[in-house]
Design an enzyme around this catalytic site. Structure first.
Site, PDB file in Angstrom:
ATOM      1  N   TRP A 123      39.676  37.239  49.720  1.00  0.00           N
ATOM      2  CA  TRP A 123      39.543  38.329  48.747  1.00  0.00           C
ATOM      3  C   TRP A 123      38.915  39.559  49.379  1.00  0.00           C
ATOM      4  O   TRP A 123      39.320  40.691  49.101  1.00  0.00           O
ATOM      5  CB  TRP A 123      38.769  37.873  47.512  1.00  0.00           C
ATOM      6  CG  TRP A 123      39.460  36.747  46.813  1.00  0.00           C
ATOM      7  CD1 TRP A 123      38.994  35.486  46.608  1.00  0.00           C
ATOM      8  CD2 TRP A 123      40.781  36.767  46.244  1.00  0.00           C
ATOM      9  NE1 TRP A 123      39.936  34.730  45.950  1.00  0.00           N
ATOM     10  CE2 TRP A 123      41.042  35.494  45.710  1.00  0.00           C
ATOM     11  CE3 TRP A 123      41.772  37.747  46.132  1.00  0.00           C
ATOM     12  CZ2 TRP A 123      42.250  35.161  45.086  1.00  0.00           C
ATOM     13  CZ3 TRP A 123      42.968  37.426  45.505  1.00  0.00           C
ATOM     14  CH2 TRP A 123      43.191  36.147  44.986  1.00  0.00           C
ATOM     15  N   ASP A 149      32.085  42.462  44.937  1.00  0.00           N
ATOM     16  CA  ASP A 149      33.008  41.724  44.063  1.00  0.00           C
ATOM     17  C   ASP A 149      32.274  40.454  43.620  1.00  0.00           C
ATOM     18  O   ASP A 149      32.012  39.570  44.432  1.00  0.00           O
ATOM     19  CB  ASP A 149      34.270  41.381  44.868  1.00  0.00           C
ATOM     20  CG  ASP A 149      35.242  40.477  44.117  1.00  0.00           C
ATOM     21  OD1 ASP A 149      34.927  40.043  42.993  1.00  0.00           O
ATOM     22  OD2 ASP A 149      36.328  40.211  44.676  1.00  0.00           O
ATOM     23  N   LYS A 151      37.077  34.079  35.363  1.00  0.00           N
ATOM     24  CA  LYS A 151      36.446  32.897  35.956  1.00  0.00           C
ATOM     25  C   LYS A 151      35.249  32.437  35.128  1.00  0.00           C
ATOM     26  O   LYS A 151      35.189  31.318  34.667  1.00  0.00           O
ATOM     27  CB  LYS A 151      36.035  33.182  37.391  1.00  0.00           C
ATOM     28  CG  LYS A 151      37.271  33.383  38.236  1.00  0.00           C
ATOM     29  CD  LYS A 151      37.024  34.068  39.513  1.00  0.00           C
ATOM     30  CE  LYS A 151      38.322  34.560  40.092  1.00  0.00           C
ATOM     31  NZ  LYS A 151      39.328  33.513  40.302  1.00  0.00           N
TER      32      LYS A 151
HETATM   33  C1  LIG Z   1      36.347  36.739  44.357  1.00  0.00           C
HETATM   34  C2  LIG Z   1      37.690  37.138  43.839  1.00  0.00           C
HETATM   35  N1  LIG Z   1      38.073  38.424  43.924  1.00  0.00           N
HETATM   36  C3  LIG Z   1      39.267  38.812  43.479  1.00  0.00           C
HETATM   37  C4  LIG Z   1      40.155  37.936  42.905  1.00  0.00           C
HETATM   38  C5  LIG Z   1      41.479  38.446  42.405  1.00  0.00           C
HETATM   39  O1  LIG Z   1      41.374  38.643  41.047  1.00  0.00           O
HETATM   40  P1  LIG Z   1      42.557  39.186  40.109  1.00  0.00           P
HETATM   41  O2  LIG Z   1      43.583  38.109  40.080  1.00  0.00           O
HETATM   42  O3  LIG Z   1      41.862  39.424  38.812  1.00  0.00           O
HETATM   43  O4  LIG Z   1      43.069  40.443  40.697  1.00  0.00           O
HETATM   44  C6  LIG Z   1      39.787  36.585  42.789  1.00  0.00           C
HETATM   45  C7  LIG Z   1      40.621  35.543  42.170  1.00  0.00           C
HETATM   46  O5  LIG Z   1      41.570  35.566  41.550  1.00  0.00           O
HETATM   47  C8  LIG Z   1      38.536  36.184  43.276  1.00  0.00           C
HETATM   48  O6  LIG Z   1      38.156  34.903  43.195  1.00  0.00           O
END
Ligand SMILES: Cc1ncc(COP(=O)(O)O)c(C=O)c1O
Length: 359
Positions: free
Chosen positions: A101, A171, A195
């Site tokens: 991520w 994040d 989450k």
């Molecule tokens: C730490 C983290 N950041 C970003 C994301 C991406 O999120 P999204 O699917 O809401 O864009 C995720 C998981 O999906 C994640 O676990």
């Protein structure tokens, strides 16, 4: 009706009490004669939902007055771009790469400016958090970026990096509201809500007011300007109203539990049950350096892919679902967010013990 123990990394388990309340209000929200889904986002009823959600989050996280809370659609991914578009004044930013991520956010930022990877744990499959006490922070960096809890690898920053005076952007998608945080240490923190907070479809951005300016990169879409959302109190366009309503319910549930100190203690207790077993198991092994372990996402392996697959399948039959590790790493992963009860983790460990005896 039978509910399972759902160890999904996200969308993930929500408090049963909250789901029941939402079900009760589905056809008639507090005498309005309609569901929140059917309600104008400009109505008094919805404005109260939004304002209460914001205030409850402010109370829970002790968010100071000089920080704005924005409810934005597009999940965490939209923020990978919105952050550089809004904050890259010098077009330079430093990223700490602790997993997929962070890497995705880093790659996105490279589209808009000079993004530097100043530390990484990729050399050991992101199984640890690098030492961030004295990093080569760029003198002209607009911010230093981290992914605070690495959902896929199960690591967490237990100490925030020394950003040498630069703004910290984090994040917190998979550790949102899992423990108290000192918001003043961040310029911006944000996360997808799917989450630890609510249904998918939204991110919450908590940003220091002075960082919200008209001065964004050229071609920044209007929707991605923080100022637009801050000025309109997250009602610039039609928001994800049902998601805000559900998040608001979870905030109230968290307050009722006793707040984030209580959640932290519970999360530590739950995680200890699983980690203690992993540390003593003959068959199962945790994959993360001990001091960097996450309270929320716990990856583990048997060392044998076929046995891993057998475990995931048999666990599912036993009502312990979504234990398969992320497709990029394999093995297993138990996500044990706020809404996962202690009994769920104990049931998992009992099942693992039985599986160990039989295999
Ligand atoms: C730490 C983290 N950041 C970003 C994301 C991406 O999120 P999204 O699917 O809401 O864009 C995720 C998981 O999906 C994640 O676990």
């Amino acid at each position: 009706m039978s509910r399972v123990y759902n160890f999904s990394a996200g969308p993930a388990v929500l408090p049963e009490e909250v789901l029941r309340e939402a079900a009760d209000e589905m056809l008639d929200y507090q005498g309005t004669g309609m569901s929140v889904m059917e309600m104008s986002h400009r109505s008094g009823a919805f404005e109260s939902i939004l304002n209460e959600a914001e205030q409850d989050l402010r109370d829970l996280m002790q968010i100071p007055e000089n920080y704005k809370i924005l409810f934005m659609q597009g999940g965490a991914h939209l923020q990978f771009a919105a952050i550089p578009m809004n904050l890259m004044k010098n077009r330079v930013a430093d990223y700490i790469i602790t997993g997929q991520w962070a890497k995705k956010a880093f790659k996105e930022a490279q589209i808009y400016g000079k993004a530097n990877a100043i530390a990484s744990s990729e050399d050991e499959t992101f199984s640890y958090i690098p030492d961030c006490s004295d990093l080569p922070v760029s003198p002209d960096a607009d911010y230093v970026y981290i992914c605070e809890n690495n959902t896929i690898y199960g690591t967490k920053f237990h100490t925030l990096p020394n950003t040498k005076g630069k703004i910290l952007v984090s994040d917190v998608s998979s550790c949102f509201l899992s423990e108290p945080v000192d918001v003043t240490k961040y310029g911006l923190l944000y996360g997808g809500v799917q989450k630890n907070i609510g249904p998918a479809g939204m991110a919450i951005v908590i940003i220091r007011e002075d960082l919200i300016t008209e001065d964004t990169l050229p071609y920044t879409p209007t929707y991605m300007k923080y100022k637009i959302h801050a000025d309109a109190n997250s009602l610039y366009n039609t928001p994800n109203s049902y998601c805000i309503y559900m998040c608001g319910k979870v905030f109230k549930w968290l307050k009722k539990q006793g707040g984030l100190e209580v959640m932290k203690a519970r999360n530590e207790e739950k995680a200890a049950v699983l980690y203690d077993f992993l540390d003593s198991s003959r068959l199962f092994k945790g994959t993360v350096r001990r001091e960097d372990r996450s309270l929320m996402n716990v990856p583990f392996v048997t060392g044998d892919k076929e046995l891993d697959a057998k475990f995931v399948k048999e666990a599912e039959h036993a009502g312990l679902v979504n234990l398969k590790g992320h497709r990029s790493v394999g093995g297993m992963r138990a996500s044990i967010y706020n809404a996962m009860p202690l009994e769920g983790v104990k049931a998992l460990v009992e099942f693992m013990k039985k599986f160990e005896e039989e295999n």
